[in-house]
Design an enzyme around this catalytic site. Structure first.
Site, short mmCIF file in Angstrom:
data_model
loop_
_atom_site.label_atom_id
_atom_site.label_comp_id
_atom_site.label_asym_id
_atom_site.label_seq_id
_atom_site.Cartn_x
_atom_site.Cartn_y
_atom_site.Cartn_z
N GLY A 49 1.21 -1.39 -0.34
CA GLY A 49 0.38 -0.47 0.18
C GLY A 49 1.18 1.76 0.19
O GLY A 49 0.77 2.44 -0.30
N GLU B 287 3.11 -8.20 -1.95
CA GLU B 287 0.61 -8.77 -1.76
C GLU B 287 1.44 -9.98 -1.79
O GLU B 287 0.34 -10.82 -0.91
CB GLU B 287 -0.48 -7.88 -2.44
CG GLU B 287 -0.09 -6.56 -1.45
CD GLU B 287 0.41 -5.41 -2.45
OE1 GLU B 287 1.68 -6.03 -3.36
OE2 GLU B 287 -0.17 -4.21 -1.92
#
Ligand code: DAK
Length: 255
Positions: free
Chosen positions: A108, A131
């Site tokens: 993020g 991720e």
């Protein structure tokens, strides 16, 4: 305070301030950061926003994994939407947002940097979309913005290997436009900001708008929109002043 804003000389430096967790973003960080961006955009005294992380180690090391571990599907959706709202607030800001990446920009954190209009990095910066290592996909725009910035092949490789790259590699693939020593990172971001601040704010906002819209349209549509935006500026005092100042051999007075 999880997010701090320092204003000086028409520049707002917004710092994510959670160094103990490498500035990882939980719900509170996301909402404070969205609010800080919104306030800076609305502030007539601010022309450029610089976004950075507290400490010498991280810009933002990602979404808070400890928070995510507790999510069900609904929680994940809510968190995802908040992240999108933040990234859109940055990307759609009419005032340029410069990411001054001072260390880890992972997951993020990398995605927030991708939403910024300009990215510069300190020499210790590390970028990545790890991720997949967590059984996730980038969920704050990484799968959409990264290919638009570095190209589809490199983006796919980075996303599905989850590997990190250093600042020099980030520069080589066009992910950042400058690499500078950590100590001079904010100074370098402000130098870019001062160059921008000399220019017409309407022209800057319109340019960012056109660049943002370029991704989702054909060349023909884009050119048509560009010529309209170009013509619209001729109804503004700013454009009249810019052209007049050149002819009169003096600097323009835009702000
Ligand atoms: N979340 C929570 N805590 C984190 C963190 C993170 N992302 N990254 C670091 N920390 C915390 C560590 O847990 C540690 O805390 P304590 O154990 O001391 O309490 C502290 O920060 C210092 O970290 P380390 O001890 O690990 O420091 P090292 O120098 O050894 O390692 C590191 C630095 C950056 C390599 C390592 O911390 C690391 O791998 N961190 C995780 C990086 C990562 O995987 N980031 C991506 C997260 S996934 C969504 C959309 C988007 C997303 C989520 C949802 N939806 C649509 C729902 C985004 C996902 C991500 O960002």
């Amino acid at each position: 305070m999880l997010v701090q804003t320092d204003k000086k000389d028409k520049i707002a430096v917004i710092t994510v301030n959670r160094p103990d967790a490498l500035n990882a973003m939980n719900f509170d960080v996301i909402s404070e950061l969205t609010r800080a961006i919104t306030l800076a955009v609305a502030d007539s005294d601010i022309g450029v926003i610089v976004l950075t992380g507290a400490g010498k180690k991280a810009f933002v090391a990602g979404a808070d994994i400890k928070v995510m571990q507790k999510f069900d599907k609904e929680g994940a959706k809510e968190f995802g939407k908040l992240g999108h709202t933040l990234a859109s607030a940055i990307e759609n800001s009419p005032k340029p947002v410069i990411a001054a990446v001072n260390g880890f920009a992972l997951g993020g954190g990398c995605e927030i940097a991708l939403a910024c209009h300009i990215r510069i990095a300190s020499d210790n910066a590390v970028f990545g979309q790890p991720e997949v290592k967590l059984g996730l996909i980038p969920g704050w725009g990484g799968t959409q913005r990264l290919p638009r910035i570095v190209g589809k092949g490199i983006a796919a490789e980075l996303i599905i290997t989850g590997r990190n790259i250093d600042a020099e590699d980030a520069y080589r693939i066009g992910l950042v436009s400058q690499v500078v020593p950590l100590d001079s990172l904010i100074h370098s971001a402000k130098k870019i900001a001062h160059l921008i601040l000399k220019n017409g704010p309407n022209a800057i906002a319109s340019s960012l708008d056109q660049v943002n819209l370029s991704a989702g349209s054909s060349l023909e549509e884009g050119l048509e929109r560009e010529v309209q935006a170009f013509a619209d500026l001729f109804e503004t005092d700013e454009t009249r002043e810019g052209l007049k100042a050149f002819v009169e051999k003096r600097p323009p007075e835009f702000r």
